[in-house]
Design a protein around this motif. Sequence first.
Motif, PDB file in Angstrom:
ATOM      1  N   TRP A 252      -8.793   6.068   4.440  1.00  0.00           N
ATOM      2  CA  TRP A 252     -10.166   6.015   3.964  1.00  0.00           C
ATOM      3  C   TRP A 252     -11.045   6.904   4.838  1.00  0.00           C
ATOM      4  O   TRP A 252     -10.786   7.088   6.022  1.00  0.00           O
TER       5      TRP A 252
ATOM      6  N   MET B 201     -15.816   4.007   3.046  1.00  0.00           N
ATOM      7  CA  MET B 201     -15.645   2.574   3.123  1.00  0.00           C
ATOM      8  C   MET B 201     -16.156   2.116   4.499  1.00  0.00           C
ATOM      9  O   MET B 201     -15.933   2.765   5.496  1.00  0.00           O
TER      10      MET B 201
ATOM     11  N   PRO C 203      -3.811  -3.454   4.307  1.00  0.00           N
ATOM     12  CA  PRO C 203      -3.517  -2.188   3.625  1.00  0.00           C
ATOM     13  C   PRO C 203      -2.028  -1.848   3.704  1.00  0.00           C
ATOM     14  O   PRO C 203      -1.309  -2.349   4.564  1.00  0.00           O
TER      15      PRO C 203
ATOM     16  N   ARG D 206      -9.796  -2.740   5.389  1.00  0.00           N
ATOM     17  CA  ARG D 206      -9.042  -3.660   4.532  1.00  0.00           C
ATOM     18  C   ARG D 206      -8.237  -4.615   5.400  1.00  0.00           C
ATOM     19  O   ARG D 206      -7.789  -4.252   6.489  1.00  0.00           O
ATOM     20  N   GLU D 207      -8.005  -5.816   4.892  1.00  0.00           N
ATOM     21  CA  GLU D 207      -7.255  -6.825   5.656  1.00  0.00           C
ATOM     22  C   GLU D 207      -5.760  -6.562   5.661  1.00  0.00           C
ATOM     23  O   GLU D 207      -5.092  -6.800   6.646  1.00  0.00           O
TER      24      GLU D 207
ATOM     25  N   ASN E 203      -2.110   4.234   3.667  1.00  0.00           N
ATOM     26  CA  ASN E 203      -3.427   4.212   3.045  1.00  0.00           C
ATOM     27  C   ASN E 203      -4.441   4.819   4.001  1.00  0.00           C
ATOM     28  O   ASN E 203      -4.365   4.631   5.221  1.00  0.00           O
TER      29      ASN E 203
END
Length: 105
Positions: free
Chosen positions: A14, A1, A8, A5-6, A12
């Motif tokens: 990635w 990615m 998460p 993310r805004e 989480n």
Amino acid sequence: MATPREAPAAGNCWIVDGAATGAWASEAGRLALWTAGGWRIVAPLSGMRVRRISDGAALRFGGSKWTLPIAIANPDGGTTIGLEARAAIDALLALMVAHGIMIAD
């Protein structure tokens, strides 16, 4: 990615893409983990494995990059001996998929 993310959920994680931006810029190939304290960037160790949620594949870090398991198609056609061999190969393939060694075709 490539883009963080805004919002998460804590825990989480990635694998950071080579074209990463924002908080992940210059972190290609590393793991980005969201915690209550914000992003934690972790350098993977050689041999480290992660499970990709989208398809269940077990990715492995080989020391310089993440790699996917090899996908092998099931055999088709043949005689009685071929049918028995295909059944054995199918069982082996199913076992390897179940253990994340490879992904189903």
